[in-house]
Structure formats: C-alpha cells, structure tokens
Design an enzyme around this catalytic site. Structure first.
Site, short mmCIF file in Angstrom:
data_model
loop_
_atom_site.label_atom_id
_atom_site.label_comp_id
_atom_site.label_asym_id
_atom_site.label_seq_id
_atom_site.Cartn_x
_atom_site.Cartn_y
_atom_site.Cartn_z
CG ASP A 1 -2.03 -1.01 1.07
OD1 ASP A 1 -2.22 -1.51 -0.06
OD2 ASP A 1 -2.70 -1.31 2.07
CG LEU B 1 -18.99 -23.62 -23.96
CD1 LEU B 1 -18.16 -24.08 -22.78
CD2 LEU B 1 -18.34 -24.04 -25.26
CE LYS C 1 -20.40 -24.05 -17.94
NZ LYS C 1 -20.74 -22.81 -17.38
NE ARG D 1 -21.96 -15.33 -24.55
CZ ARG D 1 -23.25 -15.53 -24.79
NH1 ARG D 1 -24.15 -14.99 -24.03
NH2 ARG D 1 -23.62 -16.27 -25.81
CE LYS E 1 -12.57 -23.79 -23.55
NZ LYS E 1 -11.83 -22.77 -22.85
CE LYS F 1 -24.84 -25.84 -16.00
NZ LYS F 1 -24.85 -24.46 -15.55
CB CYS G 1 -48.67 -9.93 11.61
SG CYS G 1 -47.11 -10.15 12.49
CB CYS H 1 -48.64 -7.85 16.00
SG CYS H 1 -48.58 -7.25 14.30
CB CYS I 1 -46.16 -7.39 9.79
SG CYS I 1 -46.78 -6.58 11.27
S1 IVH Z 1 -14.98 -21.47 -23.13
C1 IVH Z 1 -16.54 -20.89 -27.25
N1 IVH Z 1 -13.93 -22.19 -20.81
O1 IVH Z 1 -19.20 -20.98 -19.34
C2 IVH Z 1 -15.92 -20.98 -25.91
N2 IVH Z 1 -16.03 -21.08 -20.81
O2 IVH Z 1 -21.51 -22.20 -20.73
C3 IVH Z 1 -16.75 -20.36 -24.88
N3 IVH Z 1 -16.97 -20.68 -18.59
O3 IVH Z 1 -19.81 -18.39 -21.63
C4 IVH Z 1 -16.29 -20.36 -23.52
N4 IVH Z 1 -15.30 -21.56 -17.44
O4 IVH Z 1 -18.92 -17.83 -19.28
C5 IVH Z 1 -14.97 -21.61 -21.44
N5 IVH Z 1 -12.88 -22.83 -18.83
C6 IVH Z 1 -13.90 -22.24 -19.46
C7 IVH Z 1 -15.01 -21.70 -18.76
C8 IVH Z 1 -16.06 -21.13 -19.48
C9 IVH Z 1 -16.49 -20.95 -17.38
C10 IVH Z 1 -18.28 -20.03 -18.85
C11 IVH Z 1 -18.26 -18.92 -19.86
C12 IVH Z 1 -19.10 -19.41 -21.00
C13 IVH Z 1 -20.01 -20.39 -20.32
C14 IVH Z 1 -20.51 -21.41 -21.31
#
Ligand code: IVH
Length: 669
Positions: free
Chosen positions: A39, A85, A120, A141, A292, A316, A410, A413, A428
């Site tokens: 700081d 995605l 994710k 986005r 990916k 997920k 209520c 009261c 209330c």
């Molecule tokens: S790749 C085309 N990688 O999840 C590629 N997304 O459901 C698009 N997200 O919009 C995103 N962790 O907000 C990617 N390791 C990760 C991620 C990730 C979280 C989110 C992101 C995306 C959404 C898709």
C-alpha cells in the site's frame, strides 16, 4: 534532469514494481512484501501522479482503485461473436459429443483429436482487448455480438494485467476472454457487510451485480478475480488450446492451473470424475468441466451452430440433492416486517451437513412449487449458500397431505398483511407495535458489527419486549438493575454485566450507530458513506431525498428509504432517547482525513494496550478499512502485541504472522 523527467522515471519504476507484486500476490500466490508495504508503494505512486497529472497512464496501477463513475455503459461490438457452450449432464452425453466430434474430424481426414479439459468457473464472461500490450477495453458478453464497455470496472480487478510483459511479442491487438468471479472468502466478506434484505444469493450473482455498478471505486472494494481461458491474436503462441493456456500464464494471467490434455473419452471422464469432489476444496465456485478440441487450427473448419461451437462442450455437475419430508411451514416476521415462509424438514444429510430448515423465500414460491404439508420434497444445494426446496415429488404425495394455509394476518401481532405493488413479499405494516419487528430491530442494534452488545441475546430480548420494558433501542440505556433482576435466568451479577455492556456501547462511533438503526438498504458500507457526507445526525435527519441520492453508493431507492425512516415519528422519539443517553451523534473527526492504511487487513490485539483502549484501537482499525479478529491464524495480517502478551503472540510468531508493538501500531495509524 528536470523534475518531471525524474518523476516520470520514478513513476515508471514504481508501476513496474507494483505490478510485479500484484502478480506475485494475486496470480502466483507468492507475495514477497506485506500488504502494508504494498500500500505504501501504491500511495507513493498516487502522490506522484497527483503532483504530475500528465504522468498518469491508462495502465497505471493507480487506476485499479477505481473512482471514475460511468453514467451509461457504451455498447461495443465484439471482434468475433462470444459464443456460449451447449451443456451436458451425464457421461453418456459426453461420449455422444466425443463421437460426434470424431466424425467431424474424420471428414477432415483426421483421427480423433486430443481434448483439453478445464474447470468451468461459475462467474461472468468478459472479453479483454490489449493494444500493443496495454489493456484498452473490457466488455461483457452481452448478446454475444455486442456487450457493455466496462473498462473502468475491469481495471479494478488485480489479477487482470493492465500491461503485458515487455518483449512478450504482443504487438497489435490481442483478445483474452475469461470469467470474472468472486472467491468465496471475498464474497462472504462483501455480503456480510450488506443489509439482510440486499444480500446476494451466491458469488455469481454478486459478480454480475458488481460488474454493472457505475461507481468503479465500489467495484474495487468488492474484490473480484479473473480467470483466463481464451487467447487470440498475434503472439497467441502455438495453435493449440493447451499451449495458449500456458502462454496466458506467461503473460501474467491466472488460469486456475487445473487443465489437462486428454486422449480418448476415458481420460475425459476420469478428469470429470476426479474433480466432482475435489472442486469443493477450491476457494471459488466451479459448476462443471469444459472440454475443448486442443487443435485450435481446426476450430473454424469444424465451425459452430448459431449459439455454440461444435468443437467444445460443457459438462455440468449435478447439484447435490436429497429427498426429505416437509413437516411444517412456519412464517417468520423479519425486523423490516417481511414475512418469510420457512420449511421445517425431517433432518437429512446434504453435501456434508444436516439440513432441517430451508427458506421458501415468499408466498409465490410455495405456489410455484405446489407444496403441501407432508409432501416428499427434493432439496438441493448448488452454488447457493443455503439449501433450497427444488421440487415436490408428486408421485409420492401421501394421502394425508394437507394444504399450506397462507396467513392473512401477522403471526405475531395479527395486523392484516400488505403486499406493496410490484413486490413479491408480504409485510406486517405494524412497524412500531409488532413484537417480532421490535425484537428483530433490537437484535440487529446489538449485533456484532452494530453496537456489539454481546450480552443482549435472543432470550433476553424476548423477555424485555414481552414484559414491555423495552420498545426501542433507546429504552436499553434507561434500564435499571432491579428491572433486569426480576427476569428469568438473570441474577444480580448478570444484570450488572448486561448494564455494563449497554453502557460501554455509548462510545461506539456515529458511523456504526447509523448502521445499527437498521434502516432498510443501509448496510455498513452505506452507513460509512452517509457518515462521511453528513457527519452529524441532525444534518442527516433533515437531508432531503434528492440530496441523499447525490451521496456515492446511494441510489434513489436507498435515498427514499432513508428519508422515509427519518420522517417516522417513532424515530424522533428514539433519537431523543439516544441523545439523552449521550450516544455518538456526530462523527468524531473529519472523515476525509482518515487514511485507509488497514484496508483489507485482519488485525489481532493481544496483551494490554497502553495508549488506546481495546475498543478504541479496534475502531481505529475499522475506520481505516481493516477487520479485527479474536484468534490468530495463518491468514491474520497483523498482530499488535501489548504488554504481557502471551500465547497468541507465541502462536503468531510460530505461524510467521507479522507482529508489531503498540508504538509501531500508533505510527501506522
Ligand atoms: S470457453 C466458445 N472455458 O461458461 C468458448 N467457458 O456455458 C466459450 N466458462 O460463456 C467459452 N469456465 O462464461 C470456457 N474454462 C472455461 C469456462 C467457461 C467458465 C463459462 C463462460 C461461458 C459459459 C458457457
């Protein structure tokens, strides 16, 4: 050398030094200097820039503290669409995706490709543009094609480099995409300081809400983080996703580090399986895995549907669920009169803890779920902090299921409930007479961050209110020992303790007194802003709504709520009592002169302090942005050791926590 040249050199050196320490702290988690020294460096730079404003650069770390206020966010076009995605929820679906991708690769004449598995992150996607290595734009986005320009807010995030390392070969424009998120700890700290009625349900909501704030100084205070997962442009380095992630790290971005190159579907499923439990140990929320295609050169050839690429997918994790029985629904009355239905459940184990109650939020939620008493219900815990009832298992509805009767009056009261237009909750309306509201206000008044009257617990407050001894917080200061002694479980000694604690609270600062009043939407941060703008209760009380909404952090809704509060006759009565009781009705010193030397620090006092009382020393730290704690851990930033300090000092030394004397503490103030 002229003054300005010398200053320019010094500023440049400071900036590099500060950014290096920033990196070490936020990205590599290997700090080399204390927060305090950091700081000091930053303050030195800010002073220099104030002296020579022409030296301020857009990538200066001084920009991170925020301060600029954006009225409306400009809309900006993305260089290429920000796709999202498609989601999968089972290993079967992941296998299908992988097979489908394999066929597309075959068409390109390729054997099945390697995949990168990443976690994710559960946050908000943003795009960052760097021009010749300098961060020039941060955007949300939006609809995927264009989003909001939130550059000022983005610059407050310490893990986002404002300037990429020299010589990194990043000429021209590069784009980094990733997720802004809040670490659980930062989320809790921020959320705990908000009034109950304004709490965020989870870190993701808090992040989304914070990125949209127009006051970047408030954004800076909330402490967000950034994880990078996408890099495009010259110098992107390598044509594989894996190499790009490594390259991002080299450029100073945080990637989380938990990504893996997978060959074949078995390795992918193993990664998913491995992280299904391990992710709970991370200091932030993740809700799945992103897969990916590693070979980025193929991405365009494989292409995308309208919404999502064909070369990537999200898996997920299921929210944790449990089945139990709805035993009863009780209706609680909050200190602001809100009626909250609460489900009482047969105790059940969920994500490691036993759950026996869960909020149903409001009456609409009961209807939406179609709930009946004795129903079998599924409760779930996902990113949410508190478990919630997700659905009713209709197939298993017992014959003796009974309708839930919503109260019209209520439960405390009997006043007829009201529902203000456009709101989901019933209230209330008996603000001054409803015992539940009176109790709630008193408990809030006595709570830790408010007047901190620890002896005033629920059982005592219940008795004080039901016996008619106390109607508002002001009455506390006029209680007499005999009145307390006649209460249950209250001897002479405890009565004296209670009175002493109440008495000591008179010295609590004006700022905290404002928070303690429990005005709707006024949390600790807002109370601080109010105290800064109106260092005197009398002035604040007469401030008009329009004036109030000029105070930083206070919008029209909050301004309305404050002026309504002060207009109530009951407040005039309360104020009179507080004044007679000699509470702090004005700020002790001009707030503007107070530094923020303890910002973000956790401080522990041990031993006897000579120059300051404990209470006073704690106040001083709080006013300067720090937090005071009662026990030492590795995370404690500073221990102030007074005379005869004992075991806590020893522990601090053992843990390597920074220890200072009271004199050094005074100097820091
Ligand atoms: S790749 C085309 N990688 O999840 C590629 N997304 O459901 C698009 N997200 O919009 C995103 N962790 O907000 C990617 N390791 C990760 C991620 C990730 C979280 C989110 C992101 C995306 C959404 C898709």
């Amino acid at each position: 050398m002229t003054d300005i040249t010398r200053a320019a050199l010094e500023a440049d050196m400071l900036r590099r030094e500060i950014e290096r320490h920033n990196q070490l702290y936020y990205v590599e988690a290997k700090p080399e200097i204390s927060d305090y020294d950091f700081d000091m460096l930053l303050e030195k730079l800010i002073r220099l820039e104030r002296q020579f404003p022409e030296l301020v650069t857009p990538d200066s770390p001084s920009q991170r503290v925020g301060g600029s206020v954006t009225r409306v966010f400009a809309s900006v076009q993305h260089r290429e669409p920000m796709l999202s995605l498609s989601n999968t929820y089972s290993s079967g679906e992941v296998e299908e995706f992988y097979t489908r991708l394999g066929k597309l690769l075959l068409l390109e004449g390729l054997e099945d490709g390697e995949m990168v598995a990443e976690l994710k992150f559960d946050g908000v996607a943003v795009s960052l543009l760097y021009h010749n290595g300098i961060l020039v734009r941060g955007a949300t986005r939006g609809d995927g094609l264009s989003g909001d320009d939130i550059t000022a807010n983005i610059k407050t995030i310490p893990s986002i480099p404002l300037r990429l390392p020299d010589g990194a070969g990043v000429d021209g424009e590069i784009e980094v995409r990733g997720e802004v998120f809040m670490r659980r700890e930062d989320f809790d700290r921020m959320n705990d300081s908000r009034p109950d009625e304004d709490r965020f349900a989870n870190p993701r909501n808090a992040t989304a809400g914070t990125l949209k704030l127009q006051d970047s100084a408030e954004v800076a205070r909330r402490k967000m983080s950034f994880v990078a997962y996408f890099l495009k442009g010259p110098g992107a380095g390598g044509d594989s996703q894996f190499d790009r992630l490594v390259r991002l790290e080299g450029l100073g971005f945080y990637t989380g580090g938990h990504y893996r190159l997978c060959r074949g579907v078995q390795e992918i499923l193993a990664f998913i399986d491995e992280w299904s439990q391990k992710r709970r140990t991370l200091p932030y929320e993740t809700d799945g895995v992103v897969l990916k295609l590693n070979d980025a050169a193929l991405w365009d050839r494989i292409g995308a549907t309208a919404k999502s690429p064909r070369w990537a997918i999200a898996y997920k994790y299921p929210a944790e669920e449990a089945k139990t029985i709805l035993l009863d629904v009780v209706f609680q009355v909050g200190r602001l009169g809100t009626i909250t239905p609460v489900a009482e459940l047969e105790p059940v184990l969920l994500a490691g803890s036993t759950v026996s109650r869960s909020t149903l939020h409001n009456f609409d939620e009961i209807q939406r779920l179609g709930l009946m008493l004795r129903d079998r219900v599924i409760i779930e815990k996902s990113g949410e902090v508190i478990p919630k009832v997700k659905r009713t298992v209709l197939e298993e509805r017992p014959l003796d299921a009974a309708p839930i009767v919503l109260p019209e009056s209520c439960p405390e009261c009997s006043s007829t409930l009201v529902r203000p237009e456009g709101e989901v909750s019933f209230y209330c309306p008996n603000e001054d007479g409803c015992p539940a509201q009176i109790r709630g206000r008193l408990l809030h008044f006595a709570s830790r961050h408010a007047m901190d009257i620890q002896t005033l617990g629920e059982a005592l407050v219940d008795q004080l209110v039901s016996k008619g001894l106390v109607k508002d917080a002001g009455d506390l200061y006029f209680l007499q020992e005999p009145q307390l002694e006649q209460l249950e479980r209250m001897g002479r000694k405890s009565a004296q303790n209670v009175l002493r604690a109440i008495d000591e609270s008179r010295s609590i600062s004006y700022e905290r007194l404002l928070y303690s009043l429990g005005i709707r939407h006024v949390g600790r941060a807002t109370a601080r802003e109010l105290a800064n703008a109106y260092p005197d209760m009398e002035a604040l009380r007469h401030a008009r709504e329009e004036e109030l909404s000029m105070v930083p952090d206070i919008g029209p809704v909050v301004a309305r709520s404050i002026s309504e509060y002060f207009a109530r006759p009951a407040f005039t009565e309360l104020l009179e009592k507080l004044r007679q009781a000699a509470l702090q009705m004005r700020a002790s010193e001009p707030k503007l002169q107070i530094n923020r030397n303890f910002e973000g620090m956790t401080v522990l006092f041990t031993g006897t302090l000579e120059a300051h009382g404990r209470q006073e020393a704690s106040e001083l730290v709080l006013e300067r942005g720090g937090r005071v704690v009662g026990s030492v851990s590795k995370k404690t930033s500073l221990v102030v050791a007074g005379r005869d300090a004992g075991s806590k000092l020893e522990k601090a030394l053992k843990l390597g926590v920074r220890v200072i004397t009271e004199d050094e503490f005074t100097a820091m103030l």
